[in-house]
Design an enzyme around this catalytic site. Structure first.
Site, PDB file in Angstrom:
ATOM      1  N   LYS A   4       0.584  -1.271   0.153  1.00  0.00           N
ATOM      2  CA  LYS A   4       0.094   0.151   0.084  1.00  0.00           C
ATOM      3  C   LYS A   4       1.042   1.288   0.089  1.00  0.00           C
ATOM      4  CE  LYS A   4      -0.744  -0.260   4.991  1.00  0.00           C
ATOM      5  NZ  LYS A   4      -1.522  -1.044   6.033  1.00  0.00           N
TER       6      LYS A   4
ATOM      7  N   ARG B  72      -7.831  -0.609  17.266  1.00  0.00           N
ATOM      8  CA  ARG B  72      -8.240  -0.510  15.737  1.00  0.00           C
ATOM      9  C   ARG B  72      -9.488  -1.426  15.453  1.00  0.00           C
ATOM     10  NH1 ARG B  72      -4.275   0.358  10.793  1.00  0.00           N
ATOM     11  NH2 ARG B  72      -5.175  -1.741  10.146  1.00  0.00           N
TER      12      ARG B  72
HETATM   13  C1  LIG Z   1      -0.703  -1.619   6.547  1.00  0.00           C
HETATM   14  C2  LIG Z   1      -0.917  -2.896   7.188  1.00  0.00           C
HETATM   15  C3  LIG Z   1      -0.192  -3.813   7.389  1.00  0.00           C
HETATM   16  C4  LIG Z   1       1.383  -3.641   7.155  1.00  0.00           C
HETATM   17  O1  LIG Z   1       1.880  -2.807   8.040  1.00  0.00           O
HETATM   18  P1  LIG Z   1       3.403  -2.639   7.845  1.00  0.00           P
HETATM   19  O2  LIG Z   1       3.885  -1.874   9.344  1.00  0.00           O
HETATM   20  O3  LIG Z   1       3.782  -1.638   6.438  1.00  0.00           O
HETATM   21  O4  LIG Z   1       4.250  -3.925   7.872  1.00  0.00           O
HETATM   22  C5  LIG Z   1      -0.331  -5.125   7.870  1.00  0.00           C
HETATM   23  N1  LIG Z   1      -1.690  -5.468   8.412  1.00  0.00           N
HETATM   24  C6  LIG Z   1      -2.858  -4.558   8.308  1.00  0.00           C
HETATM   25  C7  LIG Z   1      -4.162  -4.849   8.534  1.00  0.00           C
HETATM   26  C8  LIG Z   1      -2.385  -3.226   7.735  1.00  0.00           C
HETATM   27  O5  LIG Z   1      -3.465  -2.289   7.437  1.00  0.00           O
END
Ligand SMILES: *Cc1c(COP(=O)(O)O)cnc(C)c1O
Length: 349
Positions: free
Chosen positions: A33, A128
């Site tokens: 992302k 969250r």
């Molecule tokens: C963004 C996200 C991740 C990845 O997080 P990083 O810190 O970039 O490894 C994993 N799981 C969820 C649900 C996320 O929203």
């Protein structure tokens, strides 16, 4: 053309090969992302051997499916009612926490004649998404198991995103206990336990990841080389894959303190202005529409003063002239915004 975000493809591929090897004992999903799942980078990562991709936006999931059609896709953000059809179409797996949504996914999956996999999110205190770890998850799961076109693929958690909770062996063992209880009470084997994001990487480094944790969703570590629980640098990962290049459109000696009565700036903020006398200031053509200045790191000798929508103001020395290119290091938040802005050119080398 400038501003531009420049990605070094071979360094990026090195990073993905490294993380795949490092985490070869589990089901690794790489999270793309932060560069909006840009098709050029998705292809490069695929060529480095990655087959499992995760993103929080359904538009990005669609891009991934259309770019590398045999990849497995995971939607990270809980599906909204309005995107159910696309979730079933483009995401092989989605993370969920609402029965009403899961019911809608089931109906749509039946329509499209497939079985959709879900991972039920458990909130371990980060606050969250997810059903609370001490709620009646047995009842919740027994409802999910009744659905014909939904497969409860796993349970998972997300930490260090909102509440900044750092995952420990003990917190993740709560998930293992839930898996065991589901086996005992519902006679159902939960295949996958997804133990979080980059902030769980420190447990891998310390050999403290419970062996039942067989899935991780990793973004930041592999993209920027920083482990997000303690912000440590991870050995073996290039930290300089991405650079922002901007172009200087004005250089002038000006006072460091605004002249006249001070109100609020263009963003409604009342700022303190340090009076350092006359100094040399440069403007580069990028602004808050593209990125926030707090998330940029200029090279030595350059200090960020502030920014408005379209202008970033810097304190510079004698060596900087109009037309020069000024380069910045980026972090997660800046990368996210820079790849989203259509005014920032995406360059691959
Ligand atoms: C963004 C996200 C991740 C990845 O997080 P990083 O810190 O970039 O490894 C994993 N799981 C969820 C649900 C996320 O929203």
């Amino acid at each position: 053309m400038y501003p531009r975000i420049v990605a070094d493809i071979s360094k990026l591929q090195d990073n993905y090969r490294f993380i795949k090897k490092e985490l070869d004992y589990l089901d690794l999903f790489v999270v793309t992302k932060c560069f909006s799942s840009h098709p050029t980078l998705i292809k490069a990562i695929y060529d480095a051997g990655i087959r499992n991709f995760a993103d929080s936006r359904i538009l990005n999931i669609k891009t991934i499916k259309e770019t590398v059609s045999d990849a497995t896709t995971m939607l990270l953000r809980l599906p909204a009612f309005s995107e159910i059809e696309d979730v079933i179409k483009y995401a092989d797996i989605s993370l969920n926490s609402e029965l009403e949504t899961i019911n809608k996914l089931n109906i749509e999956a039946k329509k499209q004649n497939i079985v959709h996999k879900i991972i039920l999110m458990i909130d371990l205190g980060d606050l969250r998404e997810g059903i609370m770890y001490n709620s009646d998850y047995i009842n919740f799961i027994s409802e999910v198991l009744k659905l014909d076109n939904i497969e409860l693929h796993g349970i998972g958690t997300n930490v260090t995103c909102y509440g900044a909770i750092i995952p420990s062996k003990e917190t993740l063992e709560i998930l293992v206990n839930i898996k065991n209880e589901v086996k005992e009470k519902l006679n159902y084997d939960i295949k996958v336990i997804s133990g979080g994001n980059s902030s769980s990487y420190h447990l891998h480094l310390k050999n403290e990841l419970p062996k039942e944790i067989n899935n991780l969703r990793i973004g930041e570590v592999v993209v920027l080389g920083s482990e997000s629980a303690y912000g440590q640098q991870v050995k073996g990962i290039h930290r300089d894959v991405f650079k922002l290049e901007t172009e200087v459109i004005e250089v002038k000696d000006k006072p460091s303190h605004p002249i006249g009565e001070i109100g609020v700036n263009a963003f409604g903020e009342k700022l303190e202005y340090l009076d350092k006398g006359i100094h040399r200031r440069a403007i580069v053509s990028i602004g808050r529409q593209d990125v926030h200045h707090d998330n940029l790191y200029p090279s030595k000798g350059i200090t960020i003063i502030g920014s408005s929508s379209d202008h970033l103001i810097l304190e510079v020395d004698e060596s900087i002239n109009v037309g020069d290119i000024i380069t910045f290091d980026v972090e997660y938040a800046s990368l996210l915004m820079l790849y989203t802005s259509k005014y920032v050119y995406k360059i691959f080398k």
